[in-house]
Structure formats: C-alpha cells, structure tokens
Design a protein around this motif. Sequence first.
Motif, PDB file in Angstrom:
ATOM      1  N   ASN A  38       0.796  -1.215   0.000  1.00 31.38           N
ATOM      2  CA  ASN A  38       0.000   0.000   0.000  1.00 31.38           C
ATOM      3  C   ASN A  38       0.837   1.278   0.000  1.00 31.38           C
ATOM      4  N   LYS A  39       2.138   1.149   0.084  1.00 31.10           N
ATOM      5  CA  LYS A  39       2.978   2.334  -0.017  1.00 31.10           C
ATOM      6  C   LYS A  39       2.841   2.899  -1.422  1.00 31.10           C
ATOM      7  N   PRO A  40       2.822   4.214  -1.538  1.00 26.04           N
ATOM      8  CA  PRO A  40       2.800   4.813  -2.876  1.00 26.04           C
ATOM      9  C   PRO A  40       4.052   4.415  -3.664  1.00 26.04           C
ATOM     10  N   VAL A  41       3.895   4.296  -4.966  1.00 23.35           N
ATOM     11  CA  VAL A  41       5.011   3.948  -5.852  1.00 23.35           C
ATOM     12  C   VAL A  41       5.425   5.199  -6.620  1.00 23.35           C
ATOM     13  N   LEU A  42       6.672   5.594  -6.435  1.00 19.98           N
ATOM     14  CA  LEU A  42       7.241   6.720  -7.162  1.00 19.98           C
ATOM     15  C   LEU A  42       8.093   6.141  -8.284  1.00 19.98           C
TER      16      LEU A  42
END
Length: 125
Positions: A38-42
């Motif tokens: 669920n961490k944002p993907v950069l």
Amino acid sequence: MFYFCLSRTMIFCFLSRTVQLASTSSIPGRQLCSARVNKPVLTLFTKKPCPLCDEAKEVLEPYKRRFILQEVDITLPENSAWYNKYKYDIPVFHLNGKFLMKHQVDIQKFEDQLTKLEMHNDGNH
C-alpha cells in the motif's frame, strides 16, 4: 506477490521488480507485506548516466521510507514509448502511475501528493 522467509525475523516481499525487506515483530509476514504494498510507488524515468536524476534521488532520500522507488531506464528497447515521450525531460516522476513532476523535484508538490495518498491508504484499512 511472493513471500519468502529468510529467517524468523525477516521477510522478503517481491512485487513486480521491486523488493522490500521487512522486519517482523508480532505482525504476521503476510499482513506486513500487504501493508508494504500500500505504499505509494514513485516511478523515476531515467537513463544512464543522469546526474540530474542522481540529484533528485538525493533530495528524496529523507522520504524513502514512505514510498517505493521504481526506476525505468528509458533507453531499454522495451521502454521506447517512454523514451519518445521523455527523452528531453528526465528526470520525470510519476506517483502511483500519474505524472507528478519533471526536470527537478518540487518537494512541496511531492510532499502534498504523498501525504494525500498516505491519508487515502490509511482510510482504506
């Protein structure tokens, strides 16, 4: 997603080409890895060498635990569409698949969007 126990205290989470190493406590590995997903993907669109990309990654260093960094080398044959789109603009960043910024890091914009995604993800748990 695959789960691989290295020992009783470490779990590898494999998500596409990204590897996250997570330490377990009382949280079962499956839940811990799911939380990592669920961490944002950069996504950083880059090429070698790219001193501006290296600078941008340094600026983002203090935030690295809050997102997953995925680098896309636009010079690879399979990335020719990205090369045609971004060859004069790298570094280019997408956050969760949406264009965010190019040429240099706009730290305020990045923080705002990252916080917004984190708040959205926390609300979905």
